[in-house]
Scaffold this active site. Structure first.
Site, PDB file in Angstrom:
ATOM      1  CG  HIS A  17      -1.904  -1.097   1.293  1.00 53.11           C
ATOM      2  ND1 HIS A  17      -3.225  -0.899   1.612  1.00 53.11           N
ATOM      3  CD2 HIS A  17      -1.782  -2.426   1.066  1.00 53.11           C
ATOM      4  CE1 HIS A  17      -3.871  -2.046   1.583  1.00 53.11           C
ATOM      5  NE2 HIS A  17      -3.005  -2.994   1.270  1.00 53.11           N
ATOM      6  CG  ASP A 386      -5.038  -8.002  -5.406  1.00 58.64           C
ATOM      7  OD1 ASP A 386      -4.414  -8.375  -4.391  1.00 58.64           O
ATOM      8  OD2 ASP A 386      -4.569  -7.175  -6.209  1.00 58.64           O
TER       9      ASP A 386
END
Length: 470
Positions: A17, A386
């Site tokens: 992130h 993901d």
């Protein structure tokens, strides 16, 4: 004269992130010479990333690096139990919300009012803070558009069918605007974190809060996507509920701070000695910790391939290789018969090197984007979040790699790794086609990021909206 835009970029304290968030911060400074940017993550991560005295950001004071509090002294350490993760997430949300609100107010009091809040996936409360102060916000989605669409439809009427069939990996789910998808391709949080006792249930709950937050944005939530329009043009319509702006891939602009320290750059000198397209680069990101049996299989597969390889094995995994010759004395980097093992490296520099012909990757979105931007074919070994959908996109939609499958116990065997590497690096027609397609996508990235390209236009439009206050 137009007001000076000031972007507050907020991110959760994981390397996957932090990297795209900090890259976006620097990209905003590059495209808008009058802009101000404040980059903020939690204090523990901030201390790891930035040397003391570096809090002022850049020389001309356009970038500030200011931490916020997650209510802990040392942050969260992966590897704890469900209760520890739940406690951390609760503290992160409560303390983070309060601390970031104070940060926004303090910036305004100093004469640097924030004109746009930009936040990554796990900070749904950031939009509330912005709304309470009359400041527009934008979610920075650091996964593919397709994954955004999957989560959107899951939380808007399709959770039941996924929940009903979550144990059947082959069951096909039909979601609006997307091709038929096997349950095994969906983000793992949707199939493995739905029960309160599941380890990542608090993460799934945060995603639900995130989409509730987006639904409250009037008239339409703005979502920046770290992807480029041409890559997922058919999928964009599946998230028409939001104002989606693909602005990526947002790549590093030079040396960048991170949670992990790089080895020395001897690996670059080692790459210089290898023929073009000959090296297998192997890296599985900043989270995955592999069992000894899996590491052994990978090592055997790489050695038996006969191809030179550069393998990133984090310090917390190195001990698991202790039965291999000389590993106890690995130090920061170690030569093998055919390859080199390092603890961390500058991944974009490695992927940009002419010697690298294949990337064996966990298919984290940053890694996939970097590989696409560098024109390097992939062998996907997805694990969580993901990554499974990313691997499907790489293989089936973009045709720039293949997916390596684990055995019945989930272990990727040496023979399967060798076979898949050969499929993208060998002399056959299929391998040549993968390499050709990867090169074409690399050119598409250059066009999208170039002056007047789709990502350049979208980012400039976002900057202008911040400048005008809309």
């Amino acid at each position: 004269m137009s007001p000076r835009p000031h972007f507050l970029v907020l991110t959760y304290p994981l390397q996957g992130h932090i990297a795209p968030a900090l890259r976006l911060a620097r990209r905003l400074l590059a495209v808008a010479p009058d802009a101000l940017v404040t980059f903020s993550t939690v204090a523990a991560a901030h201390r790891r990333m930035f040397a003391e005295g570096q809090d002022g950001g850049d020389d001309d004071d356009r970038l500030e690096l200011l931490p916020f509090s997650d209510g802990t002294e040392g942050g969260f350490s992966p590897g704890g139990d469900v209760a520890e993760l739940n406690a951390y997430m609760a503290s992160f949300h409560a303390s983070g919300r309060r601390s970031v609100g104070e940060l926004v107010d303090a910036l305004a009091a100093r004469g640097r009012p924030v004109s746009r809040v930009v936040y990554t996936l796990l900070l749904p409360w950031a939009a509330d803070i912005a709304r309470e102060r009359g400041v527009p916000s934008a979610l920075y989605w650091i996964q593919p558009v397709a994954v955004l669409a999957i989560y959107y439809h899951y939380f808007h009427g399709h959770a039941g069918v996924v929940e009903e069939h979550r144990r059947d990996q082959s069951f096909v789910v039909e979601l609006p605007g997307l091709p038929p998808l096997a349950v095994g391709d969906l983000p793992s949080f949707l199939t493995e974190a739905t029960d309160p006792s599941d380890y990542f249930n608090s993460v799934l709950t945060t995603f639900r809060d995130l989409f509730d937050t987006l639904d409250r944005e009037i008239p339409k939530a703005t979502v920046l996507i770290n992807a480029f329009q041409e890559l997922e043009v058919t999928t964009l319509a599946a998230v028409g509920a939001y104002d989606v702006l693909p602005i990526g891939p947002v790549l590093p602009s030079g040396d960048e701070a991170g949670l992990f320290k790089q080895d020395d750059t001897k690996y670059m000198e080692w790459l210089d000695t290898k023929p073009a397209g000959s090296v297998v680069y192997v890296a599985f990101g900043s989270i995955t910790v592999m069992a000894k049996g899996q590491l052994d299989e990978l090592l055997h597969g790489l050695e038996e391939s006969g191809r030179p390889y550069l393998w990133v094995v984090r310090k917390d995994n190195k001990a698991e290789l202790a039965d291999q010759a000389a590993v106890a004395e690995m130090g920061d980097s170690a030569a093998r018969k055919n390859g080199m093992v390092v603890e961390w490296c500058d991944q974009v520099r490695v992927l940009s090197h002419a010697a690298v012909g294949c990337f064996v990757t966990h298919c984290g979105w940053n890694s996939v984007l970097e590989s696409i931007a560098c024109g390097v074919p992939m062998v996907g070994v997805p694990r969580m979040s993901d990554q499974r959908m990313n691997a499907r996109l790489v293989e089936h939609d973009w045709r720039i790699g293949v997916r390596a499958e684990g055995d019945g116990s989930g272990v990727l065997r040496a023979a399967e790794l060798r076979r898949r590497v050969e499929e993208v690096m060998g002399d056959g027609e299929a391998a040549a086609e993968v390499r050709c397609t990867a090169a074409a996508w690399k050119r598409a990235v250059v066009e999208a990021l170039g002056k007047g390209g789709s990502s350049d236009r979208n980012l400039m439009a976002f900057v202008e909206s911040a400048r005008s206050g809309h």
